[in-house]
Design a protein around this motif. Structure first.
Motif, mmCIF file in Angstrom:
data_model
loop_
_atom_site.group_PDB
_atom_site.id
_atom_site.type_symbol
_atom_site.label_atom_id
_atom_site.label_comp_id
_atom_site.label_asym_id
_atom_site.label_seq_id
_atom_site.Cartn_x
_atom_site.Cartn_y
_atom_site.Cartn_z
ATOM 1 N N PRO A 1 0.810 -1.227 0.000
ATOM 2 C CA PRO A 1 0.000 0.000 0.000
ATOM 3 C C PRO A 1 0.840 1.274 0.000
ATOM 4 N N GLU A 2 2.045 1.207 0.561
ATOM 5 C CA GLU A 2 2.880 2.413 0.584
ATOM 6 C C GLU A 2 3.315 2.804 -0.822
ATOM 7 N N LEU A 3 3.438 1.788 -1.728
ATOM 8 C CA LEU A 3 3.820 2.097 -3.101
ATOM 9 C C LEU A 3 2.661 2.753 -3.852
ATOM 10 N N LEU A 4 1.448 2.252 -3.648
ATOM 11 C CA LEU A 4 0.270 2.881 -4.265
ATOM 12 C C LEU A 4 0.098 4.306 -3.751
ATOM 13 N N ALA A 5 0.287 4.487 -2.442
ATOM 14 C CA ALA A 5 0.155 5.828 -1.863
ATOM 15 C C ALA A 5 1.205 6.768 -2.448
ATOM 16 N N THR A 6 2.420 6.252 -2.635
ATOM 17 C CA THR A 6 3.485 7.079 -3.199
ATOM 18 C C THR A 6 3.170 7.450 -4.643
ATOM 19 N N LEU A 7 2.641 6.512 -5.395
ATOM 20 C CA LEU A 7 2.294 6.788 -6.789
ATOM 21 C C LEU A 7 1.224 7.886 -6.857
ATOM 22 N N ARG A 8 0.189 7.769 -6.020
ATOM 23 C CA ARG A 8 -0.867 8.789 -6.035
ATOM 24 C C ARG A 8 -0.310 10.151 -5.630
ATOM 25 N N ILE B 1 8.221 0.553 -8.074
ATOM 26 C CA ILE B 1 6.980 0.506 -8.865
ATOM 27 C C ILE B 1 7.295 0.153 -10.314
ATOM 28 N N ALA B 2 8.326 0.776 -10.861
ATOM 29 C CA ALA B 2 8.712 0.491 -12.243
ATOM 30 C C ALA B 2 9.107 -0.960 -12.414
ATOM 31 N N ARG B 3 9.869 -1.515 -11.446
ATOM 32 C CA ARG B 3 10.301 -2.906 -11.553
ATOM 33 C C ARG B 3 9.126 -3.874 -11.444
ATOM 34 N N LEU B 4 8.188 -3.578 -10.555
ATOM 35 C CA LEU B 4 7.073 -4.487 -10.311
ATOM 36 C C LEU B 4 6.019 -4.458 -11.420
ATOM 37 N N THR B 5 5.778 -3.300 -11.995
ATOM 38 C CA THR B 5 4.672 -3.156 -12.954
ATOM 39 C C THR B 5 5.126 -3.059 -14.403
ATOM 40 N N GLY B 6 6.383 -2.726 -14.632
ATOM 41 C CA GLY B 6 6.834 -2.506 -15.992
ATOM 42 C C GLY B 6 6.492 -1.134 -16.517
ATOM 43 N N ALA B 7 5.817 -0.308 -15.714
ATOM 44 C CA ALA B 7 5.468 1.064 -16.111
ATOM 45 C C ALA B 7 6.217 2.021 -15.190
ATOM 46 N N ASP B 8 7.122 2.796 -15.755
ATOM 47 C CA ASP B 8 7.947 3.707 -14.954
ATOM 48 C C ASP B 8 7.253 5.056 -14.845
ATOM 49 N N PRO B 9 6.760 5.415 -13.657
ATOM 50 C CA PRO B 9 6.031 6.687 -13.510
ATOM 51 C C PRO B 9 6.919 7.918 -13.663
ATOM 52 N N ARG B 10 8.213 7.724 -13.859
ATOM 53 C CA ARG B 10 9.110 8.866 -14.074
ATOM 54 C C ARG B 10 9.254 9.182 -15.560
ATOM 55 N N THR B 11 8.554 8.417 -16.415
ATOM 56 C CA THR B 11 8.562 8.687 -17.847
ATOM 57 C C THR B 11 7.172 9.118 -18.299
ATOM 58 N N THR B 12 7.111 9.779 -19.457
ATOM 59 C CA THR B 12 5.822 10.264 -19.945
ATOM 60 C C THR B 12 4.841 9.120 -20.160
ATOM 61 N N GLY C 1 4.923 6.109 -18.910
ATOM 62 C CA GLY C 1 4.622 5.479 -17.636
ATOM 63 C C GLY C 1 3.617 6.278 -16.826
ATOM 64 N N VAL C 2 3.770 7.602 -16.854
ATOM 65 C CA VAL C 2 2.825 8.463 -16.132
ATOM 66 C C VAL C 2 1.413 8.266 -16.676
ATOM 67 N N LEU C 3 1.297 8.280 -18.012
ATOM 68 C CA LEU C 3 -0.021 8.132 -18.625
ATOM 69 C C LEU C 3 -0.645 6.793 -18.262
ATOM 70 N N LEU C 4 0.142 5.741 -18.323
ATOM 71 C CA LEU C 4 -0.390 4.419 -18.034
ATOM 72 C C LEU C 4 -0.761 4.277 -16.561
ATOM 73 N N CYS C 5 0.086 4.751 -15.685
ATOM 74 C CA CYS C 5 -0.208 4.657 -14.252
ATOM 75 C C CYS C 5 -1.427 5.499 -13.883
ATOM 76 N N PHE D 1 2.744 11.218 -5.907
ATOM 77 C CA PHE D 1 3.654 11.705 -6.944
ATOM 78 C C PHE D 1 2.859 12.337 -8.093
ATOM 79 N N LEU D 2 1.759 11.684 -8.474
ATOM 80 C CA LEU D 2 0.934 12.237 -9.557
ATOM 81 C C LEU D 2 0.198 13.489 -9.088
ATOM 82 N N ASP D 3 -0.294 13.476 -7.844
ATOM 83 C CA ASP D 3 -0.999 14.651 -7.318
ATOM 84 C C ASP D 3 -0.067 15.856 -7.209
#
Length: 402
Positions: A335-342, A372-383, A385-389, A344-346
């Motif tokens: 859950p800490e990874l999901l919270a971090t993703l939200r 997150i990038a390693r687990l999902t294959g979508a890197d939220p630090r890239t354009t 990845g951001v769109l997909l996440c 980061f996007l917010d």
């Protein structure tokens, strides 16, 4: 000398039945597969052919003219052996064994004053054996080609029926084509074949594509269990493989990558059916995946939904929502990874603001984003990845509200 040779051959003609039995024994000893044939075939059909072959040579040595009727029985037997699946090498070997049996009989029967006639008989036998072997080979190959064409058409018909959602069992059973419980469905595109190519270039590309498809078809034979089904129609090139082939995607990718040459790199979209009824849906998904991969300039290879998920989701009917949302399933236990993703996007991807919102150090945010990038294959630090996440989070939220 000709008369001497004829007299020698005439004396051997009375030994035809014995020579046929000897031929059969030598054949069974040299070619074990013959011993496994049905008794009526061994004792009647093959024995009759042996007698005909021996008698035919001896009479030609006596001066009887040769004609095409002499070869009819050999052609018929060759077609039967081809239909039964006997290797051509075994069939031809039997005729050479027959020639050896006849030669041994001639040598044993020759008197001292007839030995000079043996070279003439040897030449006659070589010519006669060659004539028979040519006729047998032609008839065998013609029958095998007809069988292969018929089976390939049956394979195409089974593939066509499955892709159209129509019954395929009757045709499959008639030609001994096993149907799989489910399929890995591929749609092939030749990325180098542009629609705007000149007529001459397009014709050349078509020839190259056919050559590539022949290599692919040959490479797919024996690829896993079951029969690969390949069909080229107005919609494109479709390949249906038993679902177990999905476990060997790297091998399949090497095959397709190695096949693409003058026709351009082969880009394949892949989708898995759950049974046979949904093969048409899997085919449509595979075609769409292939089109997306080709349009994006992806290199030769096999692409599944996860490889083009964002483009697939944004460019067509909404059948990919569950797959997009499931992209974040690996974070369910973190859950800490999901919270971090939200967070980061917010924070509009500002790591310091996200860290402040979470009350952690910015380096912690960096480490979590990397996980997150390693687990999902979508890197939220890239354009991308951001769109997909972001799409995945939105869909997961919608599903919870529903």
């Amino acid at each position: 000398m000709r008369q001497v040779a004829a007299d020698l051959a005439a004396r051997c003609e009375g030994q035809v039945n014995r020579l046929a039995r000897e031929l059969t024994q030598r054949r069974f000893a040299a070619i074990p597969e013959y011993a496994d044939l049905p008794a009526d075939m061994r004792d009647v059909e093959i024995a009759a052919t042996a007698r005909h072959a021996i008698r035919r040579f001896l009479r030609s040595a006596e001066g009887a003219p040769a004609d095409e009727d002499d070869l009819r029985l050999f052609r018929e037997r060759a077609a039967q052996r081809a239909e039964e699946g006997m290797p051509l090498a075994n069939l031809l070997a039997s005729y050479y064994i027959g020639a050896e049996v006849v030669w041994d009989a001639l040598v044993a029967e020759a008197r001292p004053d007839e030995l000079a006639a043996l070279p003439m008989l040897a030449r006659l036998q070589l010519r006669g054996t060659n004539r028979v072997v040519v006729a047998v080979t032609e008839a065998y190959q013609a029958e095998r080609a007809a069988i292969l064409d018929e089976r390939r058409e049956a394979v195409r018909e089974v593939a066509r029926a499955l892709l159209a959602g129509e019954p395929a069992r009757a045709t499959a059973d008639r030609f001994g084509i096993p149907l799989a419980d489910a399929y890995l469905v591929l749609h092939l595109r030749f990325a180098g074949a542009g629609a705007g190519a000149a007529a001459g270039a397009a014709a050349g590309a078509g020839i190259a594509e056919r050559r590539v498809l022949r290599r692919i078809r040959a490479g797919l034979e024996g690829f896993g269990e079951g029969t690969p089904l390949l069909l080229r129609d107005e919609r494109g090139v479709h390949v249906l493989l038993p679902s177990a082939a999905a476990e060997r995607l790297p091998e399949l990718e090497r095959l397709l990558t190695g096949a693409g040459t003058a026709a351009g790199p082969v880009v394949a979209g892949a989708a898995r059916s759950e049974g046979t009824a949904d093969v048409p849906d899997a085919s449509r998904r595979a075609a769409r995946i292939a089109g997306i991969a080709e349009a994006a300039g992806r290199p030769a290879g096999v692409y599944e939904l996860g490889d083009v998920l964002l483009d697939y989701h944004l460019t067509g009917p909404g059948d990919s929502g569950p797959a997009v949302a499931a992209g974040l399933d690996p974070l369910g236990a973190r859950p800490e990874l999901l919270a971090t993703l939200r967070a980061f996007l917010d924070a509009d991807m500002d790591r310091r603001r996200a860290a402040a919102a979470l009350a952690v150090h910015p380096n912690t945010v960096d480490n979590r984003l990397a996980r997150i990038a390693r687990l999902t294959g979508a890197d939220p630090r890239t354009t991308r990845g951001v769109l997909l996440c972001a799409a995945a989070l939105t869909l997961r939220g919608r599903d919870r509200r529903a």
